[in-house]
Enzyme design. Structure first.
Site, PDB file in Angstrom:
ATOM      1  N   HIS A 241     -10.088  -5.865  18.164  1.00  0.00           N
ATOM      2  CA  HIS A 241     -11.494  -6.319  18.065  1.00  0.00           C
ATOM      3  C   HIS A 241     -12.413  -5.160  18.440  1.00  0.00           C
ATOM      4  O   HIS A 241     -12.363  -4.118  17.808  1.00  0.00           O
ATOM      5  CB  HIS A 241     -11.652  -7.542  18.974  1.00  0.00           C
ATOM      6  CG  HIS A 241     -12.898  -8.332  18.823  1.00  0.00           C
ATOM      7  ND1 HIS A 241     -13.803  -8.182  17.800  1.00  0.00           N
ATOM      8  CD2 HIS A 241     -13.388  -9.346  19.589  1.00  0.00           C
ATOM      9  CE1 HIS A 241     -14.794  -9.050  17.951  1.00  0.00           C
ATOM     10  NE2 HIS A 241     -14.575  -9.761  19.020  1.00  0.00           N
ATOM     11  N   HIS A 280     -10.091  -6.833   7.959  1.00  0.00           N
ATOM     12  CA  HIS A 280     -11.023  -7.770   8.608  1.00  0.00           C
ATOM     13  C   HIS A 280     -10.584  -9.189   8.284  1.00  0.00           C
ATOM     14  O   HIS A 280     -10.099  -9.456   7.192  1.00  0.00           O
ATOM     15  CB  HIS A 280     -12.452  -7.554   8.090  1.00  0.00           C
ATOM     16  CG  HIS A 280     -13.480  -8.140   9.000  1.00  0.00           C
ATOM     17  ND1 HIS A 280     -13.832  -9.469   8.948  1.00  0.00           N
ATOM     18  CD2 HIS A 280     -14.184  -7.591  10.011  1.00  0.00           C
ATOM     19  CE1 HIS A 280     -14.747  -9.691   9.874  1.00  0.00           C
ATOM     20  NE2 HIS A 280     -14.975  -8.587  10.546  1.00  0.00           N
ATOM     21  N   ASP A 336     -15.963  -0.590  12.582  1.00  0.00           N
ATOM     22  CA  ASP A 336     -15.458   0.332  13.619  1.00  0.00           C
ATOM     23  C   ASP A 336     -14.951   1.653  13.061  1.00  0.00           C
ATOM     24  O   ASP A 336     -14.703   2.588  13.833  1.00  0.00           O
ATOM     25  CB  ASP A 336     -14.314  -0.350  14.393  1.00  0.00           C
ATOM     26  CG  ASP A 336     -14.821  -1.526  15.195  1.00  0.00           C
ATOM     27  OD1 ASP A 336     -14.424  -2.666  14.903  1.00  0.00           O
ATOM     28  OD2 ASP A 336     -15.677  -1.301  16.080  1.00  0.00           O
TER      29      ASP A 336
HETATM   30  C1  SDX Z   1     -14.021  -6.271  14.550  1.00  0.00           C
HETATM   31  O1  SDX Z   1     -14.035 -11.043  13.401  1.00  0.00           O
HETATM   32  C2  SDX Z   1     -15.013 -10.222  13.389  1.00  0.00           C
HETATM   33  O2  SDX Z   1     -16.061 -10.460  12.845  1.00  0.00           O
HETATM   34  C3  SDX Z   1     -14.766  -8.944  14.146  1.00  0.00           C
HETATM   35  C4  SDX Z   1     -15.859  -7.908  14.034  1.00  0.00           C
HETATM   36  C5  SDX Z   1     -17.131  -8.337  14.705  1.00  0.00           C
HETATM   37  O3  SDX Z   1     -18.189  -7.817  14.325  1.00  0.00           O
HETATM   38  O4  SDX Z   1     -17.032  -9.114  15.692  1.00  0.00           O
HETATM   39  O5  SDX Z   1     -16.115  -7.619  12.674  1.00  0.00           O
HETATM   40  C6  SDX Z   1     -15.454  -6.601  14.717  1.00  0.00           C
HETATM   41  O6  SDX Z   1     -13.241  -6.623  15.394  1.00  0.00           O
HETATM   42  C7  SDX Z   1     -13.568  -5.543  13.306  1.00  0.00           C
HETATM   43  C8  SDX Z   1     -12.025  -5.385  13.237  1.00  0.00           C
HETATM   44  C9  SDX Z   1     -11.646  -4.222  14.157  1.00  0.00           C
HETATM   45  N1  SDX Z   1     -10.165  -4.134  14.251  1.00  0.00           N
HETATM   46  C10 SDX Z   1      -9.487  -3.149  13.694  1.00  0.00           C
HETATM   47  O7  SDX Z   1      -9.973  -2.282  12.970  1.00  0.00           O
HETATM   48  C11 SDX Z   1      -7.996  -3.151  14.022  1.00  0.00           C
HETATM   49  C12 SDX Z   1      -7.184  -2.953  12.738  1.00  0.00           C
HETATM   50  N2  SDX Z   1      -7.331  -4.140  11.907  1.00  0.00           N
HETATM   51  C13 SDX Z   1      -6.259  -5.132  11.958  1.00  0.00           C
HETATM   52  O8  SDX Z   1      -5.688  -5.281  13.239  1.00  0.00           O
HETATM   53  C14 SDX Z   1      -6.599  -6.406  11.229  1.00  0.00           C
HETATM   54  O9  SDX Z   1      -7.097  -6.039  10.003  1.00  0.00           O
HETATM   55  C15 SDX Z   1      -7.584  -7.403  11.853  1.00  0.00           C
HETATM   56  C16 SDX Z   1      -7.166  -7.790  13.216  1.00  0.00           C
HETATM   57  C17 SDX Z   1      -8.969  -6.842  11.866  1.00  0.00           C
HETATM   58  C18 SDX Z   1      -7.572  -8.638  10.949  1.00  0.00           C
HETATM   59  O10 SDX Z   1      -6.321  -9.169  11.043  1.00  0.00           O
HETATM   60  P1  SDX Z   1      -5.903 -10.478  10.188  1.00  0.00           P
HETATM   61  O11 SDX Z   1      -7.062 -11.116   9.521  1.00  0.00           O
HETATM   62  O12 SDX Z   1      -5.077 -11.330  11.114  1.00  0.00           O
HETATM   63  O13 SDX Z   1      -5.079  -9.886   9.017  1.00  0.00           O
HETATM   64  P2  SDX Z   1      -3.509  -9.798   9.006  1.00  0.00           P
HETATM   65  O14 SDX Z   1      -3.034  -9.197  10.289  1.00  0.00           O
HETATM   66  O15 SDX Z   1      -2.989 -11.136   8.623  1.00  0.00           O
HETATM   67  O16 SDX Z   1      -3.268  -8.723   7.830  1.00  0.00           O
HETATM   68  C19 SDX Z   1      -2.983  -9.132   6.523  1.00  0.00           C
HETATM   69  C20 SDX Z   1      -2.041  -8.043   6.009  1.00  0.00           C
HETATM   70  C21 SDX Z   1      -0.784  -7.905   6.857  1.00  0.00           C
HETATM   71  O17 SDX Z   1       0.193  -7.370   6.012  1.00  0.00           O
HETATM   72  P3  SDX Z   1       1.413  -8.359   5.498  1.00  0.00           P
HETATM   73  O18 SDX Z   1       2.065  -8.900   6.777  1.00  0.00           O
HETATM   74  O19 SDX Z   1       0.716  -9.455   4.705  1.00  0.00           O
HETATM   75  O20 SDX Z   1       2.306  -7.484   4.697  1.00  0.00           O
HETATM   76  O21 SDX Z   1      -2.700  -6.748   6.089  1.00  0.00           O
HETATM   77  C22 SDX Z   1      -1.973  -5.934   7.008  1.00  0.00           C
HETATM   78  C23 SDX Z   1      -1.121  -6.841   7.866  1.00  0.00           C
HETATM   79  O22 SDX Z   1       0.022  -6.149   8.316  1.00  0.00           O
HETATM   80  N3  SDX Z   1      -3.003  -5.252   7.821  1.00  0.00           N
HETATM   81  C24 SDX Z   1      -2.987  -3.967   8.126  1.00  0.00           C
HETATM   82  C25 SDX Z   1      -4.170  -3.733   8.825  1.00  0.00           C
HETATM   83  N4  SDX Z   1      -4.857  -4.857   8.929  1.00  0.00           N
HETATM   84  C26 SDX Z   1      -4.121  -5.806   8.306  1.00  0.00           C
HETATM   85  N5  SDX Z   1      -2.081  -2.997   7.861  1.00  0.00           N
HETATM   86  C27 SDX Z   1      -2.396  -1.755   8.341  1.00  0.00           C
HETATM   87  N6  SDX Z   1      -3.524  -1.468   9.035  1.00  0.00           N
HETATM   88  C28 SDX Z   1      -4.421  -2.423   9.275  1.00  0.00           C
HETATM   89  N7  SDX Z   1      -5.544  -2.111   9.934  1.00  0.00           N
END
Ligand code: SDX
Length: 403
Positions: A241, A280, A336
């Site tokens: 996050h 996201h 971010d």
């Molecule tokens: C913020 O919610 C909000 O609004 C948050 C925010 C706000 O203003 O409050 O926008 C701020 O927190 C932005 C997000 C910051 N976080 C990151 O940048 C960390 C990296 N991102 C991931 O951890 C992830 O994308 C999340 C946590 C942001 C979202 O996770 P989800 O919705 O649970 O998505 P998921 O884990 O189910 O991913 C779907 C697929 C998966 O692959 P498969 O299992 O389907 O093969 O995408 C992959 C994930 O492994 N994946 C990633 C990835 N994010 C998702 N693979 C590599 N790198 C990534 N960053």
């Protein structure tokens, strides 16, 4: 059991409240605060005016804004005992741990917010005294957020605390407290102050993200807003996050240089690494904030000089945006990905970056908290259900009878 079903992991598709505050269209990449597109607010408004909009639902008149700014500024002063709270931390304590603790401690200074003294009558819709009390807590939390952050910064830098200056805008005053010791007549660069103000505006709210949900979950028990905000701050601290802006820079530093980017991307595809700053829960095309942050970066670099990590970030962005693995998973840069490069160029310590997310997000947390407190029918405590999949009934076995 009685028609219950697990609402996907992590509330993937679960609405828990109706809201009039922020609208996100994840497919179209749209973000609006109270109906105003984020792009218009970022170019025509400022953080504190947008804070008023988010909390009260309308753009303020000039007299309403002047009064709001006066109240927030007036309440940016902290009780002197707060200094001993910050002095209790080691110099290298993570600033988000300091902020989480400080928000919780802050509530102990204001009896009119103390839930054990006020009980369930604290915030009653239509009661002017109750609304005035609520507003005073809101002014205090917005005003003091920057002063708490400045104190956390000074603990990290080993510097004495300073009181907030008068006669400066909200963000300018915050920047002043960061480094006023450097020059006697230190005035923050207008370009950097404006850039940070827009970044604060972009980070102000994002509907029911993890930290906002945490604030509402906690606030639904009618605890004071300081304690509720402290729990939101703890949630935002996480690398999934608000901690992502710090994680992005650590990722770019570990990649080292543009030549190493392809190998890093392959490691991400093998799930050995996470591409911080991408993906996201809601945006499945692009995070509209990331485009604006990218433009701000170019403006800031004109003043600070380019960050040597920028080339690595730009190549990583280019490769990830054209790679099937990320396209198939609808992964695009979020707010971010670029913001950390700006904070680094402005000279903030790396572990201070999530604090620069928390300070403005106090506004969004308060806007949703106020909306919940005033919702028709009063506040219902948030208590989700579970599907029990554990052991059936069994009898106790005394320890000496166990194998
Ligand atoms: C913020 O919610 C909000 O609004 C948050 C925010 C706000 O203003 O409050 O926008 C701020 O927190 C932005 C997000 C910051 N976080 C990151 O940048 C960390 C990296 N991102 C991931 O951890 C992830 O994308 C999340 C946590 C942001 C979202 O996770 P989800 O919705 O649970 O998505 P998921 O884990 O189910 O991913 C779907 C697929 C998966 O692959 P498969 O299992 O389907 O093969 O995408 C992959 C994930 O492994 N994946 C990633 C990835 N994010 C998702 N693979 C590599 N790198 C990534 N960053």
């Amino acid at each position: 059991e009685r028609g219950l079903r697990v609402s996907d992991k992590g509330f993937l598709n679960t609405a828990v409240i109706t809201s009039e505050i922020t609208y996100i269209d994840g497919e179209a990449g749209v973000l609006r605060y109270r109906g105003y597109p984020i792009e218009q607010l970022a170019t025509q408004s400022n953080f504190l005016e947008t804070a008023y909009l988010l909390i009260y639902g309308a753009l303020p008149s000039s007299s309403q804004f002047a009064s709001f700014e006066y109240e927030v500024t007036r309440h940016s002063i902290l009780h002197v005992d707060t200094e001993s709270l910050f002095r209790a931390f080691r110099y290298d304590a993570h600033p988000m741990a300091m902020m989480t603790s400080a928000f919780a401690a802050l509530g102990s200074y204001y009896s009119e917010a103390n839930p054990s003294l006020q009980g369930q009558t604290l915030y009653t819709k239509g009661d002017p005294q109750s609304i005035a009390n609520m507003d005073k807590q809101i002014f205090r939390l917005i005003g003091k957020a920057t002063t708490l952050a400045a104190m956390a910064y000074r603990v990290r830098q080993g510097r004495p605390f300073v009181q907030p200056p008068t006669g400066m805008g909200y963000t300018e005053s915050f920047l002043y407290q960061m480094d006023h010791l450097t020059e006697e007549n230190y005035k923050p660069s207008p370009v950097l102050a404006k850039a940070l103000d827009i970044l604060f505006l972009l980070h102000a709210d994002h509907e029911l993200n993890a930290s906002c949900t945490t604030v509402l979950q906690t606030g639904s028990s009618l605890v004071d807003p300081y304690s509720a905000i402290a729990t939101g701050c703890a949630s935002l601290y996480g690398p999934l996050h608000g901690g992502a802006n710090e994680a992005v820079i650590r990722m770019l530093i570990s990649i080292g240089s543009p030549e190493n980017v392809p190998a890093f991307v392959e490691a991400v595809k093998r799930r050995e690494k996470v591409l911080s700053g991408f993906g996201h829960r809601v945006y499945k095309t692009s995070d509209p904030r990331s485009f604006i942050v990218r433009q701000i970066a170019d403006e800031v670099f004109k003043v600070t000089g380019k960050d040597e990590l920028l080339e690595t970030a730009m190549l990583l962005h280019k490769i990830a945006m054209n790679d099937e693995y990320f396209i198939k998973r609808k992964l695009a840069p979020n707010v971010d990905f670029w913001s950390g490069l700006i904070y680094r160029a402005m000279g903030f310590p790396l572990d201070f970056f999530p604090v620069l997310f928390a300070v403005p997000r106090v506004v969004g947390w308060l806007a949703h908290w106020r909306q919940m407190m005033l919702q028709s029918g009063g506040v219902k405590i948030w208590r989700p259900r579970q599907i029990y999949v554990g052991s059936g009934k069994r009898d106790y076995v005394p320890i000496n009878s166990r194998e």
